[in-house]
Design an enzyme around this catalytic site. Sequence first.
Site, mmCIF file in Angstrom:
data_model
loop_
_atom_site.group_PDB
_atom_site.id
_atom_site.type_symbol
_atom_site.label_atom_id
_atom_site.label_comp_id
_atom_site.label_asym_id
_atom_site.label_seq_id
_atom_site.Cartn_x
_atom_site.Cartn_y
_atom_site.Cartn_z
ATOM 1 N N ASP A 11 -5.382 -24.201 14.308
ATOM 2 C CA ASP A 11 -6.023 -23.925 13.027
ATOM 3 C C ASP A 11 -6.888 -25.140 12.756
ATOM 4 O O ASP A 11 -6.384 -26.190 12.377
ATOM 5 C CB ASP A 11 -4.982 -23.737 11.927
ATOM 6 C CG ASP A 11 -5.621 -23.551 10.558
ATOM 7 O OD1 ASP A 11 -6.728 -22.988 10.489
ATOM 8 O OD2 ASP A 11 -5.006 -23.979 9.561
ATOM 9 N N GLU A 71 -8.609 -20.254 15.309
ATOM 10 C CA GLU A 71 -9.066 -19.501 14.141
ATOM 11 C C GLU A 71 -10.549 -19.757 13.933
ATOM 12 O O GLU A 71 -11.002 -20.897 13.967
ATOM 13 C CB GLU A 71 -8.269 -19.934 12.910
ATOM 14 C CG GLU A 71 -8.570 -19.113 11.688
ATOM 15 C CD GLU A 71 -7.679 -19.468 10.514
ATOM 16 O OE1 GLU A 71 -8.232 -19.843 9.454
ATOM 17 O OE2 GLU A 71 -6.448 -19.374 10.664
ATOM 18 N N ASP A 144 0.348 -25.892 7.636
ATOM 19 C CA ASP A 144 -0.880 -26.002 8.426
ATOM 20 C C ASP A 144 -0.584 -25.770 9.902
ATOM 21 O O ASP A 144 -1.361 -25.131 10.610
ATOM 22 C CB ASP A 144 -1.527 -27.373 8.215
ATOM 23 C CG ASP A 144 -2.128 -27.495 6.836
ATOM 24 O OD1 ASP A 144 -3.001 -26.675 6.504
ATOM 25 O OD2 ASP A 144 -1.707 -28.387 6.085
#
Length: 187
Positions: A11, A71, A144
Amino acid sequence: MKDNTVILGIDPGSTIMGYALISISANTPRLIVLGSLDQRKVKDHFEKIARIFDRTLALIDEYKPSALAIESPFYGNNVQSMLKLGRAQGAAISAALHRCVPIYEYAPRKIKQSITGYGNASKEQIARFLQQILRIDLKPETLDATDGLAAAMCHFYQESNPVSKSAKSKGGWEDFIKNNPKRISGK
C-alpha cells in the site's frame, strides 16, 4: 497458483508505506511478514522516495516474491497529495522492475471487494476479514500494513480464481472447461 509462491503486497504512501508478504502452499495463503515504513519524521520528500525504493528492494531480495501486488492511486482533489502518492508508488514499482518482479496493480475498490465483498469497506472491516481468513491477530496500529496484506490477498484471489482467469482469456467457457476438466460434472 503454484506451491511456494510468494506475493509482496504494498500500500504505497510517502508518509507510511504498508507491506506484507504471503506464501501460497496447497492453494492456501499464509502470512510471512507484515509491516510498515513509517516516515513521519523524515522531512525531505526525495529521501522518502529513496527509502521506499530501498525498503522494497530489501524485501524483494530477502523473500524473493514472484509478484508485486500494489494498490493503484485513487483520484482525489488534492493534486500535491496525488503527486506524492504517485511518486511513492513509482519508487516501489521501480524496485520491483529492478529485480524483474512482475507487477500487478489493483484499484482500492477492487482490493476491498476481493477481501470483504464490498468495495467501500473501511480499513477496520478489511482487517477483521483478513484476521478471519488467515487466522491471525492484527492490532489497530497495523492498519496501514493490512492494506498491503489486502493487496497481496487480492492478487492471490485473482490468480487462483479459475472463473476470473477464463474471463480474461479469449476462449471464455470453452477455455475454462479445457483448463478445468475435474470441475465438469461426471468426470
